[in-house]
Design a protein around this motif. Structure first.
Motif, PDB file in Angstrom:
ATOM      1  N   TYR A  80       0.839  -1.206   0.000  1.00 42.01           N
ATOM      2  CA  TYR A  80       0.000   0.000   0.000  1.00 42.01           C
ATOM      3  C   TYR A  80       0.874   1.257   0.000  1.00 42.01           C
ATOM      4  CZ  TYR A  80      -4.576  -2.181   0.888  1.00 42.01           C
ATOM      5  OH  TYR A  80      -5.752  -2.888   0.783  1.00 42.01           O
ATOM      6  N   ASP A  81       1.908   1.269   0.880  1.00 44.58           N
ATOM      7  CA  ASP A  81       2.791   2.431   0.970  1.00 44.58           C
ATOM      8  C   ASP A  81       3.490   2.695  -0.358  1.00 44.58           C
ATOM      9  OD1 ASP A  81       2.088   2.688   3.614  1.00 44.58           O
ATOM     10  OD2 ASP A  81       3.938   1.783   4.395  1.00 44.58           O
ATOM     11  N   ALA A  82       3.915   1.628  -1.028  1.00 43.27           N
ATOM     12  CA  ALA A  82       4.612   1.786  -2.303  1.00 43.27           C
ATOM     13  C   ALA A  82       3.741   2.498  -3.328  1.00 43.27           C
ATOM     14  CB  ALA A  82       5.052   0.425  -2.838  1.00 43.27           C
ATOM     15  N   LEU A  83       2.446   2.162  -3.344  1.00 39.53           N
ATOM     16  CA  LEU A  83       1.534   2.801  -4.290  1.00 39.53           C
ATOM     17  C   LEU A  83       1.196   4.231  -3.858  1.00 39.53           C
ATOM     18  CD1 LEU A  83      -0.313   2.667  -6.786  1.00 39.53           C
ATOM     19  CD2 LEU A  83      -2.089   1.736  -5.289  1.00 39.53           C
ATOM     20  N   ILE A  84       0.760   4.382  -2.632  1.00 38.56           N
ATOM     21  CA  ILE A  84       0.271   5.683  -2.157  1.00 38.56           C
ATOM     22  C   ILE A  84       1.385   6.721  -2.086  1.00 38.56           C
ATOM     23  CG2 ILE A  84      -0.769   6.867  -0.164  1.00 38.56           C
ATOM     24  CD1 ILE A  84      -2.351   4.173   0.277  1.00 38.56           C
ATOM     25  N   GLN A  85       2.577   6.306  -1.628  1.00 39.86           N
ATOM     26  CA  GLN A  85       3.685   7.249  -1.467  1.00 39.86           C
ATOM     27  C   GLN A  85       4.676   7.213  -2.631  1.00 39.86           C
ATOM     28  OE1 GLN A  85       5.323   6.361   2.400  1.00 39.86           O
ATOM     29  NE2 GLN A  85       3.341   6.573   3.389  1.00 39.86           N
ATOM     30  N   ASN A  86       4.332   6.461  -3.683  1.00 42.44           N
ATOM     31  CA  ASN A  86       5.171   6.355  -4.879  1.00 42.44           C
ATOM     32  C   ASN A  86       6.596   5.918  -4.541  1.00 42.44           C
ATOM     33  OD1 ASN A  86       5.510   6.375  -7.659  1.00 42.44           O
ATOM     34  ND2 ASN A  86       6.199   8.503  -7.688  1.00 42.44           N
ATOM     35  N   GLU A  87       6.694   4.862  -3.724  1.00 45.24           N
ATOM     36  CA  GLU A  87       7.987   4.305  -3.312  1.00 45.24           C
ATOM     37  C   GLU A  87       8.434   3.239  -4.311  1.00 45.24           C
ATOM     38  OE1 GLU A  87       9.845   5.015  -0.651  1.00 45.24           O
ATOM     39  OE2 GLU A  87       8.475   6.197   0.588  1.00 45.24           O
ATOM     40  N   LYS A  88       9.707   3.212  -4.636  1.00 47.59           N
ATOM     41  CA  LYS A  88      10.263   2.157  -5.487  1.00 47.59           C
ATOM     42  C   LYS A  88      10.301   0.843  -4.710  1.00 47.59           C
ATOM     43  CE  LYS A  88      11.144   4.366  -9.276  1.00 47.59           C
ATOM     44  NZ  LYS A  88      10.407   4.081 -10.482  1.00 47.59           N
ATOM     45  N   VAL A  89      10.099  -0.247  -5.449  1.00 47.15           N
ATOM     46  CA  VAL A  89      10.037  -1.580  -4.853  1.00 47.15           C
ATOM     47  C   VAL A  89      11.029  -2.496  -5.558  1.00 47.15           C
ATOM     48  CG1 VAL A  89       8.523  -3.596  -4.524  1.00 47.15           C
ATOM     49  CG2 VAL A  89       7.599  -1.302  -4.274  1.00 47.15           C
ATOM     50  N   GLU A  90      11.634  -3.390  -4.786  1.00 45.00           N
ATOM     51  CA  GLU A  90      12.397  -4.492  -5.361  1.00 45.00           C
ATOM     52  C   GLU A  90      11.485  -5.707  -5.334  1.00 45.00           C
ATOM     53  OE1 GLU A  90      16.905  -4.377  -4.155  1.00 45.00           O
ATOM     54  OE2 GLU A  90      15.656  -3.966  -2.394  1.00 45.00           O
ATOM     55  N   ILE A  91      11.523  -6.501  -6.392  1.00 44.45           N
ATOM     56  CA  ILE A  91      10.692  -7.698  -6.438  1.00 44.45           C
ATOM     57  C   ILE A  91      11.521  -8.844  -7.007  1.00 44.45           C
ATOM     58  CG2 ILE A  91       9.654  -7.031  -8.642  1.00 44.45           C
ATOM     59  CD1 ILE A  91       7.055  -8.471  -7.621  1.00 44.45           C
ATOM     60  N   TRP A  92      11.373  -9.984  -6.376  1.00 46.45           N
ATOM     61  CA  TRP A  92      12.028 -11.204  -6.824  1.00 46.45           C
ATOM     62  C   TRP A  92      10.951 -12.220  -7.177  1.00 46.45           C
ATOM     63  CZ3 TRP A  92      13.460  -8.264  -2.739  1.00 46.45           C
ATOM     64  CH2 TRP A  92      14.791  -7.820  -2.673  1.00 46.45           C
ATOM     65  N   ILE A  93      11.099 -12.872  -8.308  1.00 49.61           N
ATOM     66  CA  ILE A  93      10.239 -13.999  -8.665  1.00 49.61           C
ATOM     67  C   ILE A  93      11.138 -15.226  -8.537  1.00 49.61           C
ATOM     68  CG2 ILE A  93       8.880 -15.086 -10.464  1.00 49.61           C
ATOM     69  CD1 ILE A  93       8.319 -12.256 -11.526  1.00 49.61           C
ATOM     70  N   VAL A  94      10.883 -16.013  -7.508  1.00 49.13           N
ATOM     71  CA  VAL A  94      11.769 -17.103  -7.118  1.00 49.13           C
ATOM     72  C   VAL A  94      11.121 -18.443  -7.455  1.00 49.13           C
ATOM     73  CG1 VAL A  94      12.952 -18.182  -5.162  1.00 49.13           C
ATOM     74  CG2 VAL A  94      12.681 -15.684  -5.237  1.00 49.13           C
ATOM     75  N   ASN A  95      11.879 -19.302  -8.161  1.00 50.14           N
ATOM     76  CA  ASN A  95      11.396 -20.650  -8.412  1.00 50.14           C
ATOM     77  C   ASN A  95      12.199 -21.601  -7.530  1.00 50.14           C
ATOM     78  OD1 ASN A  95      11.344 -23.401  -9.660  1.00 50.14           O
ATOM     79  ND2 ASN A  95       9.789 -22.352 -10.882  1.00 50.14           N
ATOM     80  N   ILE A  96      11.560 -22.096  -6.463  1.00 50.21           N
ATOM     81  CA  ILE A  96      12.274 -22.890  -5.466  1.00 50.21           C
ATOM     82  C   ILE A  96      12.631 -24.295  -5.937  1.00 50.21           C
ATOM     83  CG2 ILE A  96      11.367 -21.569  -3.521  1.00 50.21           C
ATOM     84  CD1 ILE A  96       9.342 -23.834  -3.067  1.00 50.21           C
ATOM     85  N   SER A  97      12.087 -24.741  -7.065  1.00 56.13           N
ATOM     86  CA  SER A  97      12.407 -26.087  -7.555  1.00 56.13           C
ATOM     87  C   SER A  97      13.552 -26.092  -8.569  1.00 56.13           C
ATOM     88  CB  SER A  97      11.166 -26.734  -8.172  1.00 56.13           C
ATOM     89  OG  SER A  97      10.765 -26.041  -9.326  1.00 56.13           O
ATOM     90  N   ARG A  98      13.977 -24.945  -9.042  1.00 56.48           N
ATOM     91  CA  ARG A  98      15.072 -24.868 -10.018  1.00 56.48           C
ATOM     92  C   ARG A  98      16.330 -24.409  -9.292  1.00 56.48           C
ATOM     93  NH1 ARG A  98      15.118 -21.442 -15.719  1.00 56.48           N
ATOM     94  NH2 ARG A  98      17.090 -22.300 -16.464  1.00 56.48           N
ATOM     95  N   LYS A  99      17.303 -25.318  -9.161  1.00 59.72           N
ATOM     96  CA  LYS A  99      18.519 -25.026  -8.399  1.00 59.72           C
ATOM     97  C   LYS A  99      19.747 -25.220  -9.265  1.00 59.72           C
ATOM     98  CE  LYS A  99      16.346 -26.391  -4.118  1.00 59.72           C
ATOM     99  NZ  LYS A  99      16.288 -27.307  -3.012  1.00 59.72           N
ATOM    100  N   ASN A 100      20.798 -24.460  -8.942  1.00 56.82           N
ATOM    101  CA  ASN A 100      22.066 -24.631  -9.654  1.00 56.82           C
ATOM    102  C   ASN A 100      22.964 -25.594  -8.879  1.00 56.82           C
ATOM    103  OD1 ASN A 100      23.209 -23.118  -7.568  1.00 56.82           O
ATOM    104  ND2 ASN A 100      23.774 -21.390  -8.852  1.00 56.82           N
ATOM    105  N   SER A 101      24.191 -25.778  -9.348  1.00 51.18           N
ATOM    106  CA  SER A 101      25.109 -26.731  -8.733  1.00 51.18           C
ATOM    107  C   SER A 101      25.515 -26.339  -7.317  1.00 51.18           C
ATOM    108  CB  SER A 101      26.356 -26.903  -9.601  1.00 51.18           C
ATOM    109  OG  SER A 101      27.013 -25.658  -9.755  1.00 51.18           O
ATOM    110  N   GLU A 102      25.321 -25.074  -6.949  1.00 52.99           N
ATOM    111  CA  GLU A 102      25.643 -24.609  -5.595  1.00 52.99           C
ATOM    112  C   GLU A 102      24.452 -24.708  -4.655  1.00 52.99           C
ATOM    113  OE1 GLU A 102      27.094 -20.613  -5.956  1.00 52.99           O
ATOM    114  OE2 GLU A 102      28.605 -21.164  -7.436  1.00 52.99           O
ATOM    115  N   GLY A 103      23.309 -25.172  -5.154  1.00 51.63           N
ATOM    116  CA  GLY A 103      22.116 -25.285  -4.320  1.00 51.63           C
ATOM    117  C   GLY A 103      21.314 -23.997  -4.221  1.00 51.63           C
ATOM    118  N   LYS A 104      21.700 -22.982  -4.988  1.00 49.18           N
ATOM    119  CA  LYS A 104      20.951 -21.725  -4.993  1.00 49.18           C
ATOM    120  C   LYS A 104      19.753 -21.871  -5.927  1.00 49.18           C
ATOM    121  CE  LYS A 104      24.810 -18.761  -3.791  1.00 49.18           C
ATOM    122  NZ  LYS A 104      25.612 -17.588  -4.143  1.00 49.18           N
ATOM    123  N   VAL A 105      18.700 -21.104  -5.682  1.00 53.80           N
ATOM    124  CA  VAL A 105      17.475 -21.198  -6.473  1.00 53.80           C
ATOM    125  C   VAL A 105      17.426 -20.086  -7.523  1.00 53.80           C
ATOM    126  CG1 VAL A 105      16.148 -22.398  -4.689  1.00 53.80           C
ATOM    127  CG2 VAL A 105      16.101 -19.905  -4.778  1.00 53.80           C
TER     128      VAL A 105
END
Length: 191
Positions: A80-105
């Protein structure tokens, strides 16, 4: 040739953070998500010439939409604050089933603005919200490590029958391990 693995929608989750809070808090899971859309697009056009068509394309435009059951949480208020106060947002779209060789998603990362926050309040259903983000620039792909707190948000841990306190959060229980299936015993003490 190996068959491609199918990705499940339930394994793809949105995390957000107000950009101004990057130095003080980690990205947070949007609770009770019911839908997540990631829509990068590039408009194109062609001009007919005597030698054939000449194509042009516009800049990449990306929209992200998250639907969730409305709730009382910091994330809900931050949106709500991001919209009303025009705050920039960081967003991550994370796929927890896709992992690399280091175990990161696998994750997409973007910065942008909340452009719409629609709230539906039907009398015979949960209140829901549908939040739309307009992404600045080009979303970036990469790999990230889910912190322990994020893993706990996704699934609760096994607890035993004991008292649960801050020093003994498992209630003296132990998580199941395939390598320790236990043994049968006819001499189990009765409580």
């Amino acid at each position: 040739m190996a068959r491609p693995q199918v990705l499940q929608g339930i394994d793809t989750l949105a995390y957000i953070r107000l950009l101004k809070n990057a130095a003080t808090e980690q990205g947070q899971l949007v609770p009770y998500q019911t839908s997540l859309s990631f829509d990068p697009k590039r408009d194109s056009d062609t001009t007919k010439t005597k030698d054939g068509a000449v194509g042009t394309s516009s800049s990449l435009e990306t929209e992200i939409e998250v639907e969730f059951v409305n709730n009382i949480s910091k994330v809900s208020d931050d949106l709500y604050d991001a919209l009303i106060q025009n705050e920039k947002v960081e967003i991550w779209i994370v796929n927890i089933s896709r992992k690399n060789s280091e175990g990161k998603v696998f994750a997409w990362y973007a910065q942008g603005s909340v452009t719409e926050d629609s709230n539906d309040n039907d009398p015979d259903d949960n209140s829901t919200r549908d939040v739309t983000f307009s992404v600045d620039g080009t979303p970036q792909r990469g790999w990230l490590e889910l912190p322990a707190s994020a893993k706990e948000e996704l699934a609760y841990v096994f607890r035993g029958l004991g008292v649960v306190s801050s020093s003994e959060e498992t209630g003296n229980g132990t998580v199941w391990k395939d390598t320790d299936r236990g043994t049968g015993s006819a001499n189990v003490e009765k409580a």
